[in-house]
Design a protein around this motif. Structure first.
Motif, PDB file in Angstrom:
ATOM      1  N   THR A 294      15.921  30.134 -27.453  1.00 20.27           N
ATOM      2  CA  THR A 294      15.307  28.921 -27.702  1.00 20.27           C
ATOM      3  C   THR A 294      14.020  28.576 -26.863  1.00 20.27           C
ATOM      4  O   THR A 294      14.450  29.167 -25.723  1.00 20.27           O
ATOM      5  CB  THR A 294      16.251  27.605 -27.773  1.00 20.27           C
ATOM      6  OG1 THR A 294      16.706  27.511 -26.427  1.00 20.27           O
ATOM      7  CG2 THR A 294      17.578  27.808 -28.618  1.00 20.27           C
ATOM      8  N   ALA A 295      13.200  27.966 -27.167  1.00 21.58           N
ATOM      9  CA  ALA A 295      12.179  27.591 -26.409  1.00 21.58           C
ATOM     10  C   ALA A 295      12.921  26.796 -24.868  1.00 21.58           C
ATOM     11  O   ALA A 295      12.365  26.829 -23.830  1.00 21.58           O
ATOM     12  CB  ALA A 295      10.968  26.825 -27.022  1.00 21.58           C
ATOM     13  N   GLU A 296      13.696  25.811 -25.333  1.00 19.62           N
ATOM     14  CA  GLU A 296      14.401  25.045 -24.191  1.00 19.62           C
ATOM     15  C   GLU A 296      14.918  26.021 -23.018  1.00 19.62           C
ATOM     16  O   GLU A 296      14.738  25.565 -22.170  1.00 19.62           O
ATOM     17  CB  GLU A 296      15.273  24.263 -24.736  1.00 19.62           C
ATOM     18  CG  GLU A 296      14.873  22.940 -25.599  1.00 19.62           C
ATOM     19  CD  GLU A 296      14.277  23.333 -26.960  1.00 19.62           C
ATOM     20  OE1 GLU A 296      13.205  22.824 -27.695  1.00 19.62           O
ATOM     21  OE2 GLU A 296      14.804  24.350 -27.573  1.00 19.62           O
ATOM     22  N   SER A 297      15.658  27.048 -23.545  1.00 23.51           N
ATOM     23  CA  SER A 297      16.624  27.812 -22.778  1.00 23.51           C
ATOM     24  C   SER A 297      15.437  28.600 -21.955  1.00 23.51           C
ATOM     25  O   SER A 297      15.756  29.546 -20.908  1.00 23.51           O
ATOM     26  CB  SER A 297      17.803  28.317 -23.175  1.00 23.51           C
ATOM     27  OG  SER A 297      17.183  29.484 -24.309  1.00 23.51           O
ATOM     28  N   ILE A 299      12.970  28.645 -20.380  1.00 22.05           N
ATOM     29  CA  ILE A 299      12.522  28.139 -19.232  1.00 22.05           C
ATOM     30  C   ILE A 299      13.448  27.884 -18.127  1.00 22.05           C
ATOM     31  O   ILE A 299      13.248  27.576 -17.022  1.00 22.05           O
ATOM     32  CB  ILE A 299      11.561  26.688 -19.273  1.00 22.05           C
ATOM     33  CG1 ILE A 299      12.439  25.579 -19.895  1.00 22.05           C
ATOM     34  CG2 ILE A 299      10.359  26.775 -20.354  1.00 22.05           C
ATOM     35  CD1 ILE A 299      11.730  24.291 -19.440  1.00 22.05           C
ATOM     36  N   THR A 300      14.738  28.294 -18.376  1.00 26.54           N
ATOM     37  CA  THR A 300      15.786  28.180 -17.487  1.00 26.54           C
ATOM     38  C   THR A 300      16.152  29.602 -16.730  1.00 26.54           C
ATOM     39  O   THR A 300      15.864  30.616 -17.667  1.00 26.54           O
ATOM     40  CB  THR A 300      17.098  27.721 -18.015  1.00 26.54           C
ATOM     41  OG1 THR A 300      17.502  28.655 -19.138  1.00 26.54           O
ATOM     42  CG2 THR A 300      16.966  26.248 -18.756  1.00 26.54           C
ATOM     43  N   PHE A 314       4.302  26.451 -23.393  1.00 23.57           N
ATOM     44  CA  PHE A 314       5.400  25.590 -22.691  1.00 23.57           C
ATOM     45  C   PHE A 314       4.819  24.352 -22.419  1.00 23.57           C
ATOM     46  O   PHE A 314       5.812  23.268 -22.762  1.00 23.57           O
ATOM     47  CB  PHE A 314       6.316  26.217 -21.666  1.00 23.57           C
ATOM     48  CG  PHE A 314       7.198  27.460 -22.042  1.00 23.57           C
ATOM     49  CD1 PHE A 314       8.080  27.277 -23.285  1.00 23.57           C
ATOM     50  CD2 PHE A 314       6.970  28.625 -21.472  1.00 23.57           C
ATOM     51  CE1 PHE A 314       8.662  28.546 -23.884  1.00 23.57           C
ATOM     52  CE2 PHE A 314       7.492  29.782 -21.984  1.00 23.57           C
ATOM     53  CZ  PHE A 314       8.453  29.632 -23.142  1.00 23.57           C
ATOM     54  N   LEU A 319       7.743  21.314 -22.750  1.00 23.15           N
ATOM     55  CA  LEU A 319       8.887  21.622 -21.927  1.00 23.15           C
ATOM     56  C   LEU A 319       8.559  21.685 -20.401  1.00 23.15           C
ATOM     57  O   LEU A 319       9.219  21.394 -19.593  1.00 23.15           O
ATOM     58  CB  LEU A 319       9.447  22.978 -22.257  1.00 23.15           C
ATOM     59  CG  LEU A 319      10.139  22.975 -23.953  1.00 23.15           C
ATOM     60  CD1 LEU A 319      10.441  24.365 -24.273  1.00 23.15           C
ATOM     61  CD2 LEU A 319      11.447  21.857 -23.784  1.00 23.15           C
TER      62      LEU A 319
END
Length: 322
Positions: A294-297, A299-300, A314, A319
């Motif tokens: 996912t795009a959210e994950s 960046i982690t 991003f 994000l």
């Protein structure tokens, strides 16, 4: 004379048209290499699924997924310009960028992050009769920490460190995943570390034949480890993943990551990042691991700076703020 003049004008116009067509064609097609892993692993087919999205969604794009020796080799290929992209483990990428651990004395500065993809979980399995319930119980036990010099070995070292233990506290061996599972099965090994997507086939086999216990990472140790190493993320191995493991097991993961040459221009990388993250449904159809992206994950677990093109995307979708 007039005809001659007309002919030479026509000829020069025709020449210009042919010449320009030739030029634009030469500039148009972009050929890139995406370095992956061995043909039997996940990186190779997964890289093929990514390349397919880029090739079908972006005009004049030609990305070839190439089989390689995986993370460390991919980072060296990108760094020296033999590949533009690579699927790598984020911890190995961190070592390469900072010149530490397996990259001691060899800093690779031409690498940047597009985003992290899916978790590769550090699975700590022990035999049912080993008497091990926690990593604290590893003292004096026979533990395999993966191949010598591998990413797994560094994961094992860093995780044990979170419990105040070193390799001197265990009877260490360096076995492959398959060899580790077989050794636990025949009683010559008490436990092993395996860093891989869940479920792992060697552990599935072990659970089915001799049985296994998965050792959880407790919260305090996890916090210590994550604070020290920016590439770890928290995760859970769901109950039922392996025969006989009915409860969820808290674990740490590193992440498969899409690395890119820092020399690639911002517009191209922006376009490719956007195409990938806007077509995740297609990625999931191309490979099962795509369902975990996912795009959210993405960046982690990033400890090596984003490529400006990826950062632009991003930021655009809200994000990243800086």
């Amino acid at each position: 004379n007039f005809m001659k003049k007309l002919f030479s004008i026509a000829a020069s116009v025709l020449f210009a048209v042919v010449f320009l067509a030739g030029c634009s064609k030469a500039n148009a097609k972009k050929d890139y290499i995406l370095a992956t892993g061995g043909t039997g692993g996940t990186y190779y087919p997964f890289g093929g699924a990514i390349a397919n999205i880029w090739n079908t969604k972006i005009e004049n794009m030609n990305v070839t997924a190439q089989a390689t020796g995986a993370s460390a080799e991919n980072l060296r290929l990108i760094n020296k310009g033999d590949a533009e992209f690579g699927t790598v483990q984020n911890d190995v990428m961190d070592y390469a960028f900072n010149g530490t651990d397996m990259f001691a004395g060899e800093k690779l500065s031409n690498i940047a992050t597009i985003g992290t993809l899916y978790p590769e979980v550090i699975q700590i399995a022990v035999s049912e009769n080993s008497g091990i319930n926690s990593i604290y119980d590893f003292k004096g036990k026979r533990i395999s920490v993966g191949d010598a010099g591998s990413g797994v070995e560094f994961n094992a070292k860093q995780i044990m460190e979170g419990y105040g233990l070193t390799f001197n506290d265990i009877k260490k061996s360096n076995l492959s995943f398959k060899e580790s599972a077989e050794a636990i099965q025949n009683g010559t090994l008490d436990g092993c570390f395996i860093t891989a997507g869940v479920p792992n086939s060697a552990l599935q086999e072990l659970a089915f034949t001799a049985g296994l216990i998965l050792i959880p990472i407790d919260k305090d140790a996890a916090d210590v480890i994550c604070d020290k190493y920016g590439f770890y993320t928290y995760t859970t191995i769901p109950g039922g993943t392996y025969k006989g493991t009915d409860t969820d097991t808290p674990a740490l993961a590193i992440k498969a990551t899409l690395a890119v040459s820092s020399k690639l221009d911002e517009d191209t990388v922006y376009e490719m990042t956007k195409a990938l993250f806007e077509n995740l449904d297609e990625l999931a159809r191309g490979h099962a691991k795509g369902k975990e992206v996912t795009a959210e994950s993405a960046i982690t677990g990033v400890s090596v700076p984003f490529h400006p093109g990826a950062k632009k995307y991003f930021k655009e979708i809200g994000l990243l703020v800086y």
